[in-house]
Scaffold this motif. Structure first.
Motif, short mmCIF file in Angstrom:
data_model
loop_
_atom_site.label_atom_id
_atom_site.label_comp_id
_atom_site.label_asym_id
_atom_site.label_seq_id
_atom_site.Cartn_x
_atom_site.Cartn_y
_atom_site.Cartn_z
N LEU A 45 0.82 -1.22 0.00
CA LEU A 45 0.00 0.00 0.00
C LEU A 45 0.86 1.26 0.00
N ILE A 46 1.92 1.27 0.79
CA ILE A 46 2.80 2.44 0.84
C ILE A 46 3.48 2.64 -0.51
N THR A 47 3.96 1.56 -1.11
CA THR A 47 4.60 1.65 -2.42
C THR A 47 3.61 2.14 -3.46
N PHE A 48 2.39 1.64 -3.43
CA PHE A 48 1.36 2.10 -4.37
C PHE A 48 1.03 3.57 -4.13
N GLY A 49 0.97 3.98 -2.86
CA GLY A 49 0.73 5.39 -2.54
C GLY A 49 1.83 6.29 -3.07
N ILE A 50 3.07 5.83 -2.94
CA ILE A 50 4.20 6.60 -3.47
C ILE A 50 4.12 6.68 -4.99
N TYR A 51 3.71 5.57 -5.62
CA TYR A 51 3.55 5.53 -7.07
C TYR A 51 2.53 6.57 -7.54
N LEU A 52 1.40 6.64 -6.83
CA LEU A 52 0.38 7.63 -7.19
C LEU A 52 0.86 9.05 -6.92
N ALA A 53 1.58 9.25 -5.81
CA ALA A 53 2.10 10.58 -5.47
C ALA A 53 3.17 11.02 -6.45
N ALA A 54 3.87 10.06 -7.07
CA ALA A 54 4.94 10.41 -8.02
C ALA A 54 4.38 11.07 -9.28
N PHE A 55 3.10 10.87 -9.58
CA PHE A 55 2.51 11.56 -10.73
C PHE A 55 2.42 13.06 -10.49
N LYS A 56 2.18 13.47 -9.25
CA LYS A 56 2.09 14.89 -8.91
C LYS A 56 3.47 15.49 -8.62
N ARG A 57 4.35 14.65 -8.06
CA ARG A 57 5.69 15.13 -7.69
C ARG A 57 6.72 14.17 -8.26
N PRO A 58 7.16 14.36 -9.48
CA PRO A 58 8.11 13.43 -10.11
C PRO A 58 9.46 13.32 -9.38
N ASP A 59 9.78 14.30 -8.55
CA ASP A 59 11.07 14.25 -7.85
C ASP A 59 11.13 13.15 -6.78
N ILE A 60 9.98 12.57 -6.41
CA ILE A 60 10.00 11.48 -5.42
C ILE A 60 9.85 10.10 -6.08
N SER A 61 9.95 10.04 -7.37
CA SER A 61 9.76 8.75 -8.07
C SER A 61 10.81 7.71 -7.68
N TRP A 62 11.95 8.14 -7.20
CA TRP A 62 12.97 7.19 -6.75
C TRP A 62 12.50 6.37 -5.55
N LEU A 63 11.52 6.93 -4.81
CA LEU A 63 10.98 6.20 -3.67
C LEU A 63 10.19 4.95 -4.10
N ILE A 64 9.72 4.95 -5.36
CA ILE A 64 9.02 3.76 -5.87
C ILE A 64 9.96 2.56 -5.87
N VAL A 65 11.18 2.79 -6.31
CA VAL A 65 12.18 1.71 -6.35
C VAL A 65 12.47 1.24 -4.92
N LEU A 66 12.65 2.17 -4.01
CA LEU A 66 12.90 1.82 -2.62
C LEU A 66 11.72 1.04 -2.04
N GLY A 67 10.51 1.50 -2.30
CA GLY A 67 9.31 0.80 -1.83
C GLY A 67 9.21 -0.60 -2.42
N ALA A 68 9.57 -0.73 -3.70
CA ALA A 68 9.52 -2.05 -4.35
C ALA A 68 10.53 -3.00 -3.73
N VAL A 69 11.71 -2.49 -3.40
CA VAL A 69 12.74 -3.34 -2.76
C VAL A 69 12.29 -3.76 -1.37
N VAL A 70 11.73 -2.84 -0.60
CA VAL A 70 11.23 -3.17 0.73
C VAL A 70 10.09 -4.18 0.62
N PHE A 71 9.20 -3.97 -0.36
CA PHE A 71 8.10 -4.91 -0.58
C PHE A 71 8.63 -6.30 -0.93
N LEU A 72 9.66 -6.36 -1.75
CA LEU A 72 10.26 -7.65 -2.12
C LEU A 72 10.83 -8.35 -0.88
N PHE A 73 11.50 -7.60 -0.01
CA PHE A 73 12.05 -8.19 1.21
C PHE A 73 10.93 -8.68 2.14
N THR A 74 9.84 -7.93 2.23
CA THR A 74 8.75 -8.39 3.09
C THR A 74 8.08 -9.63 2.51
#
Length: 179
Positions: A45-74
């Motif tokens: 959910l957090i990664t998906f939220g960051i993905y949606l927020a990245a459409f409004k603020r492209p400068d945080i799109s790198w957080l999608i990768v971080l969220g995906a890595v954390v999601f993979l570990f979980t």
């Protein structure tokens, strides 16, 4: 010390009550697996939220990768916890099937050993191999260095026999400590 003989009525449901208390019978009710699944959902959910927020603020799109890595570990963590739970539950079910194959169960305690006679199979454990004993209202569990030697549910005998068994084991363990 006088020998003690008890005829046991092993019912797999008595063991299920002991093994599956506190939600351990269901993968969704067992706390460690429940938490692992919750962590997966939360990170998704957090990664998906960051993905949606990245459409409004492209400068945080790198957080999608971080969220995906954390999601993979979980996910890996959840798989490990679930696999461990399923192995444990499978071993419990195998144990219950093993118990169910016997028709008669006899417990014999002597000054030298602890014997469990199931049909024609005799399991003998010398008292010196018993390192400690867990006794509570639901069961008695003599423990060796590598785990339980036997598990004796209180429901497998009448209350008087359970008290006699408990007293016998306590007396025997106290004698062993004094030696």
């Amino acid at each position: 010390m006088e020998d003690l003989n008890i005829t046991l009525t092993f019912n797999p449901d008595h063991f299920r009550e002991m093994y599956y208390h506190d939600g351990k019978g269901s993968i969704l009710k067992y706390k460690p697996t429940q938490n692992a699944i919750l962590y997966c959902l939360l990170t998704a959910l957090i990664t998906f939220g960051i993905y949606l927020a990245a459409f409004k603020r492209p400068d945080i799109s790198w957080l999608i990768v971080l969220g995906a890595v954390v999601f993979l570990f979980t996910i890996v963590y959840a798989i490990a916890v679930i696999t461990q739970y399923l192995k444990w539950k499978s071993s419990v079910e195998d144990f219950l099937k093993d118990i169910a194959q016997y028709k008669s169960h006899q417990l014999k305690l002597t000054s030298a050993a602890f014997e469990l006679i199931q049909d024609s199979t005799i399991t003998i454990e010398k008292w010196e191999n018993i390192k400690s004993v867990q006794i509570n209202d639901t069961c008695i569990m003599p423990l060796k260095s590598n785990g339980p030697a036997f598990i004796l549910p209180a429901k497998s005998m009448n209350p008087e026999e359970f008290i006699k068994l408990k007293n016998f084991i306590v007396d025997k363990m106290m004698v062993a400590v004094q030696e």
